[in-house]
Design an enzyme around this catalytic site. Structure first.
Site, PDB file in Angstrom:
ATOM      1  N   GLU A  53     -11.517   3.704  -0.117  1.00 49.66           N
ATOM      2  CA  GLU A  53     -11.719   3.885   1.321  1.00 49.66           C
ATOM      3  C   GLU A  53     -12.407   5.220   1.617  1.00 49.66           C
ATOM      4  O   GLU A  53     -12.090   6.245   1.017  1.00 49.66           O
ATOM      5  CB  GLU A  53     -10.365   3.817   2.041  1.00 49.66           C
ATOM      6  CG  GLU A  53      -9.273   4.709   1.472  1.00 49.66           C
ATOM      7  CD  GLU A  53      -8.488   4.037   0.357  1.00 49.66           C
ATOM      8  OE1 GLU A  53      -8.875   2.954  -0.043  1.00 49.66           O
ATOM      9  OE2 GLU A  53      -7.474   4.618  -0.078  1.00 49.66           O
TER      10      GLU A  53
ATOM     11  N   ASP B  54       0.843  -1.196   0.000  1.00 51.53           N
ATOM     12  CA  ASP B  54       0.000   0.000   0.000  1.00 51.53           C
ATOM     13  C   ASP B  54       0.878   1.245   0.000  1.00 51.53           C
ATOM     14  O   ASP B  54       0.630   2.186   0.717  1.00 51.53           O
ATOM     15  CB  ASP B  54      -0.930  -0.012   1.222  1.00 51.53           C
ATOM     16  CG  ASP B  54      -2.026   1.024   1.088  1.00 51.53           C
ATOM     17  OD1 ASP B  54      -2.188   1.579  -0.015  1.00 51.53           O
ATOM     18  OD2 ASP B  54      -2.703   1.298   2.079  1.00 51.53           O
TER      19      ASP B  54
ATOM     20  N   ASP C  62      -3.231  -3.101  -2.536  1.00 50.69           N
ATOM     21  CA  ASP C  62      -4.406  -2.235  -2.398  1.00 50.69           C
ATOM     22  C   ASP C  62      -4.414  -1.215  -3.532  1.00 50.69           C
ATOM     23  O   ASP C  62      -3.405  -0.962  -4.190  1.00 50.69           O
ATOM     24  CB  ASP C  62      -4.333  -1.538  -1.039  1.00 50.69           C
ATOM     25  CG  ASP C  62      -5.638  -0.823  -0.731  1.00 50.69           C
ATOM     26  OD1 ASP C  62      -6.649  -1.162  -1.366  1.00 50.69           O
ATOM     27  OD2 ASP C  62      -5.627   0.071   0.126  1.00 50.69           O
ATOM     28  N   ASN C  63      -5.565  -0.644  -3.771  1.00 51.68           N
ATOM     29  CA  ASN C  63      -5.712   0.469  -4.728  1.00 51.68           C
ATOM     30  C   ASN C  63      -5.200   0.146  -6.125  1.00 51.68           C
ATOM     31  O   ASN C  63      -4.527   0.951  -6.742  1.00 51.68           O
ATOM     32  CB  ASN C  63      -4.968   1.709  -4.247  1.00 51.68           C
ATOM     33  CG  ASN C  63      -5.546   2.247  -2.971  1.00 51.68           C
ATOM     34  OD1 ASN C  63      -6.514   1.704  -2.460  1.00 51.68           O
ATOM     35  ND2 ASN C  63      -4.968   3.297  -2.464  1.00 51.68           N
TER      36      ASN C  63
END
Lengths: 259, 809
Positions: free
Chosen positions: A241, A183, A211-212
């Protein structure tokens, strides 16, 4: 030159754009404008403000309450791109399923995800958390200690990930990493993954969670894992988020090795 | 090799057995023949028997003479057979053992078995190779029949099944076999009975192998290879079993083959079929349905174009008076200087206006050329005929579709529908399949959530509120766009009164621009608003279609009302011009009279003659301009909105701070509803304007042709599959229904103008008449015998027509 009527005919387009991309405008407002404004007012950095809030609003030694106050601050007060509660649940579930002994976290930021991972670790599990930024790392350190995790559980390494990963084996006696959580900078996903492969830290069954990958997105990373064939992968679709309308995803990779 | 020799001996034993079996089989066969002589189904068997007997007798006669030369050939053949057999055996020991086991049994039931096997093979072959769709059911039954081949108890029953089910196929296959026999280089009569039997045996074995292939535990590849080899063998040698059912079957077989090829050819001839199939595989059937609709529309327009072009434009251009002969066919003196400018031509003024493209160019001669072509009549009838044809085709297609499309209700068995019908089997692209998969899973999740929520607390009020809100917003939007168009049209009238030359291009084209822009952007807004409502995509599509329909309709009717105003203005102008012309003519006449009595009246160049405004041409021009601007907007949107965006996303993605492809701008999706409606309204405008501008169908054909290619390309190159891919099999009739409504609504104004407004006095085929439809009356009076017009006038008596129509309805 162009008459007003023709300009008016563009109104539906404008409305469409505003309505369709409203979440992005909101995100822009919260993540950029509010941040600049508060920076000017308080003279503190965003992370410091978050730390202050968490320090005053949570129970020391209780990871859950720290996470809750973080979530509250990020969704109601200001915005920090932590992993967030929804995607965090996916992370928790995967950690429960795998119960990995050695976890590598790239990009601790303020320590939110570090606490989440450390909370879910099995007995004797150890988390190596890498953070590049000095000030962020200092805050993350404080928050981790606040949550009650000591050096045995969480090892915070303050260095850029591309310097740390090649030295993991020699400096930290790591043979194999069971779980990697990415992340940090989205551009570093791919080089770091390749570095992990080169150093041989990934064994069969090692799980990598990035993530992302959809927003802000790591297209090269996705393209690589599609092509490489070393991984079994899937994308958990979720939203960004602390925001409802922006779609995002976490890529779950299981290292298969060369077949 | 010991193995080989063993097999060879096996073969020998088999062959001897088979020889006897063959004899007995012959008897049996004869018995059979007598038993069921009347049944036309076993024509083939009888043929077999006859053939065998005939060949045998011939062989017996020739046997002594040809021993020497036959010896070689025989050896070769036997060797071949045995080789084939060996291959066969090596491939499947099981088959061999079975053949050994059943050798005795075979003796008794050989004929039946062969019949069965041949049929089975026929079924197998058709199923593997030809893929005859129509006989799918039959094949199925054949398969069932062949599966439990080894059970001899069932054979009678099975035989019945086979005979009833695959009669057609067997006859066809049979003829194929016959043909093979004729192709063969080795004539069957040159063989001795034993050889013949050996061959039969080998062929039988092959057939058995083919039948039992399905049940063998081999890898698929081996099965395929075996099948192919055996089939080749059969094709080559099966003919040796008998010969010459003859030319008839051969011809029949050729005919069948030709028919098959012709079917394939017909499929290949369907224009753009492959393109559409490819798109269908990439984007699912809803996008493909648009292209199929486009193709259908193209066909209709081709016919409309053929009618107008062949019966109106070409005769006028070839046989009518040439350009410059009369005032209506000449560019006026004032416009002559700029008549060839591109800007003027682009607006369909100048030379384009005074050509066959528009109503005003046609002269009102009753008959033109040496053919005595009744031009005005033809013009009128073509105008009526295109509309009538369109009605017919649309209604017929609707009727045909009505039988096919049966979409059940989506609401009552939500999960079952999702479970069993959500997959689109026409998808062939992995990414689309991925999307579809994801969309199915998400829709499942959503449906489960929905169900839970609906059970937990009734949130129907929120949904209702949102839906009402969405509709309210849409209504606001519609009203706003309607007012904007009204405003613009009023302003354009003001501009027109001022004189168009004083205004910029933007101001002159304001109406078209605003209409196109609104038509382009409002659907986007509707789409965004419709996310509030949370409908199933198919329902959402219909709502979306309905809304865009309302928008376009509003725009179109505003446009028509504005046109009506303009027609009235022109007609007032016409009155003044008419008066002026009489004055002018009188003065001209007076002038000549006063000057000189003997000199014939001076000739005036037709360009100098004053003329009326000709509202029909004006209407035609407006429609043509509208079509052109519409087409341009469509293409420009395509290029900018899809292509440029795709290019930017693709190439900027490397140096951008977020993922452009997956995130914010992304690639565009294909907008089915907007495109379909664009097409439908375009067609409506064609129907409306075609009477006043015969060039419109031609333009539309061109447009559709170009957009077919352009959109196919754009879809494949810059669009991504829809995130919620869904099937659109049911929406075809929805499109058709809309088309019908539009057809009705667009013929209304045309009919209104034709019926109520008198045609211009100095232009067009109906000039000088009180109403356009007077041309019919005129024709009846002058071209038909008197009694006919009398009968017609009686028949068209409302007292007679009305009951008739009522009866018809």
């Amino acid at each position: 030159m162009v008459s007003g009527a023709i300009a008016l005919a563009f109104l539906p387009l404008l409305l469409t754009l505003i309505i369709r991309y409203r979440y992005y405008f909101v995100l822009f407002y919260r993540a950029v404008l509010v941040r600049i404004w508060k920076d000017c007012i308080t003279g503190l950095s965003r992370e410091e403000r978050a730390y202050q809030y968490v320090l005053t609003h949570s129970t020391p030694g209780d990871p859950d309450s720290i996470l809750d106050s973080f979530d509250y601050w990020c969704s109601k007060v200001e915005y920090i791109s932590n992993i967030g509660p929804k995607k965090g649940k996916i992370l928790d579930r995967m950690l429960m399923e795998q119960s990995p002994l050695t976890v590598l976290e790239l990009g601790a930021h303020c320590g939110y995800s570090t606490i989440r991972i450390a909370r879910a670790l099995p007995l004797g599990g150890r988390l190596y958390s890498i953070e590049m930024d000095q000030t962020n790392a200092a805050i993350a350190e404080k928050i981790i200690r606040l949550a009650g995790f000591d050096d045995d559980t969480v090892e915070l390494i303050v260095n850029p990930s591309d310097e740390v990963i090649p030295r993991l084996r020699s400096d930290y006696n790591l043979e194999r990493v069971d779980f990697v959580f990415m992340d940090h900078w989205k551009k570093c996903y791919l080089p770091d993954l390749q570095m992990l492969e080169e150093c041989g830290l990934l064994g069969k069954g090692s799980v990598i969670l990035a993530d992302n990958v959809l927003f802000p997105g790591a297209p090269k990373f996705l393209r690589y894992i599609r092509k490489s064939g070393l991984y079994e992968w899937k994308i958990h679709r979720a939203t960004l988020e602390y925001s409802k309308g922006i779609r995002d995803g976490m890529a779950e990779l299981v290292f298969q090795g060369i077949k | 090799m010991p193995r080989d020799s063993l097999i060879a001996s096996d073969n020998d034993a088999d062959i001897t057995l088979e020889f006897e079996g063959g004899e007995e089989g012959g008897h049996k066969e004869r018995r059979h023949r007598e038993k069921r002589r009347d049944g036309s189904k076993d024509r083939r068997k009888r043929g077999n028997g006859r053939r065998r007997q005939g060949s045998r007798s011939v062989e017996r006669e020739n046997e002594e003479e040809r021993v020497g030369e036959r010896e070689k050939e025989r050896k070769r053949r036997v060797k071949k057979d045995q080789e084939a057999k060996k291959r066969d055996k090596e491939e499947g020991d099981r088959a061999q053992t079975r053949s050994e086991k059943t050798a005795k049994a075979k003796k008794n039931i050989k004929n039946e078995k062969r019949r069965r096997s041949e049929k089975g093979e026929a079924g197998e072959r058709t199923e593997k190779g030809k893929k005859k769709v129509q006989s799918a059911k039959k094949e199925k039954s054949v398969n069932h029949g062949t599966k439990d081949k080894t059970h001899e108890e069932k054979k009678k029953k099975r035989k019945k099944v086979l005979e009833t089910s695959s009669e057609q196929e067997t006859s066809e296959e049979d003829s194929e076999d016959k043909e093979d026999s004729e192709d063969e280089e080795v004539k069957p009569e040159s063989l001795s009975p034993e050889e013949l039997e050996k061959l039969k045996e080998a062929v039988d074995d092959k057939k058995k192998l083919i039948q039992s292939l399905r049940g063998k535990p081999w890898p698929m590849k081996k099965k395929l290879v075996t099948l192919r080899e055996s089939q080749e063998f059969l094709e080559k040698y099966e003919g040796a079993l008998g010969k010459g059912k003859g030319r008839k079957l051969y011809a029949y077989k050729k005919w069948m083959k030709f028919q098959r090829d012709f079917e394939n050819f017909k499929t290949a001839c369907i224009p753009w079929e492959m393109k559409i199939k490819e798109i269908e595989s990439h984007f699912g059937s809803s996008v493909a349905s648009y292209f199929i609709f486009l193709r259908w529309m193209y066909g209709i327009n081709m016919i409309l174009f053929g009618l107008t072009f062949g019966l109106v434009m070409v005769p006028e251009a070839l046989m009518g008076r040439p350009y410059g002969s009369i005032p209506r066919k000449t560019v006026p003196r004032a416009e002559e200087a700029s008549a060839m400018d591109f800007a003027v031509l682009w607006d369909f003024g100048g030379y384009a206006q005074y050509s066959v493209l528009f109503y005003g160019f046609y002269s009102n001669q009753r008959a033109i050329g040496w053919l005595k072509f009744r031009m005005p009549l033809s013009y009128f009838l073509v105008g009526v005929g295109t509309v009538a044809y369109s009605y017919m085709v649309v209604i017929r297609t609707m009727a045909r579709n009505a039988n096919e499309s049966g979409v059940g209700d989506d609401n009552s068995f939500n999960f079952s529908w999702k479970m069993f019908t959500s997959w689109d089997y026409l998808i062939g692209n992995p990414e689309t399949a991925d999307n579809k998969f994801a969309s199915i899973t998400t829709s499942f999740k959503e449906a489960i959530l929905e169900e839970q929520e609906s059970r937990k607390d009734d949130n129907i009020h929120l949904t209702r509120f949102l839906r009402v809100l969405a509709n309210f917003l849409v209504l606001c939007c519609l009203a706003g766009s309607g007012y904007l168009i009204y405003f613009v049209v009023r302003r354009s009238q003001k501009f027109a009164l001022d004189g168009l030359e004083n205004h910029t291009w933007w101001e002159r084209n304001e109406v078209n621009m605003v209409m196109s822009l609104l038509g382009m952007f409002c659907p986007m807004l509707f789409d965004v608003i419709s996310t509030l409502e949370n409908y199933h995509p198919r329902v959402a599509l219909q709502w979306q279609l309905g809304r865009i329909f309302a928008l376009f309709l509003g725009n179109l009717y505003t446009f028509i009302i504005a046109l009506m105003d303009e027609i009235n203005v022109k007609r007032d102008e016409e009155k003044i011009v008419k008066f002026n012309i009489t004055m002018w003519e009188a003065s001209l006449y007076n002038g000549t009279v006063s000057e000189n009595f003997t000199v014939p009246p001076i000739t005036i160049h037709p360009a100098d003659v004053p003329r009326g405004p000709c509202w029909e041409t004006m209407v035609g021009q407006e429609f043509v301009r509208l079509i052109i601007s519409d087409t341009m907007t469509t293409y420009i949107t395509l290029l900018i909105g899809d292509f440029l965006r795709a290019v930017l996303v693709r190439f900027l993605n490397h140096c951008w701070c977020w993922d452009l492809e997956a995130g914010f701008p992304s690639y565009s999706e294909f907008d089915v509803s907007g495109n379909v409606l664009g097409l439908i309204f375009n067609q409506g405008m064609i129907w409306m304007g075609a009477f006043y501008a015969p060039c419109l169908p031609a333009l539309n054909v061109l447009r559709l042709h170009v957009s077919m290619y352009l959109q196919c390309w754009a879809v494949m190159c810059c669009n991504v599959p829809q995130e919620r891919v869904f099937k659109a099999s049911g929406s075809n009739n929805f499109y058709m229904a809309m088309l019908l409504v539009i057809l009705f609504l667009s013929t209304l104004p045309a009919i209104y103008t034709i019926v109520t407004i008198p045609p211009s006095f100095d232009c067009g085929p109906f000039s000088g008449k009180n109403r356009m439809f007077d041309v019919i009356h005129e024709t009846l009076e002058s071209d038909f015998p008197a009694w006919f017009s009398k009968v017609f006038s009686y028949a068209s008596n409302p007292g007679l027509v009305l009951p008739f129509i009522l009866l018809m309805v």
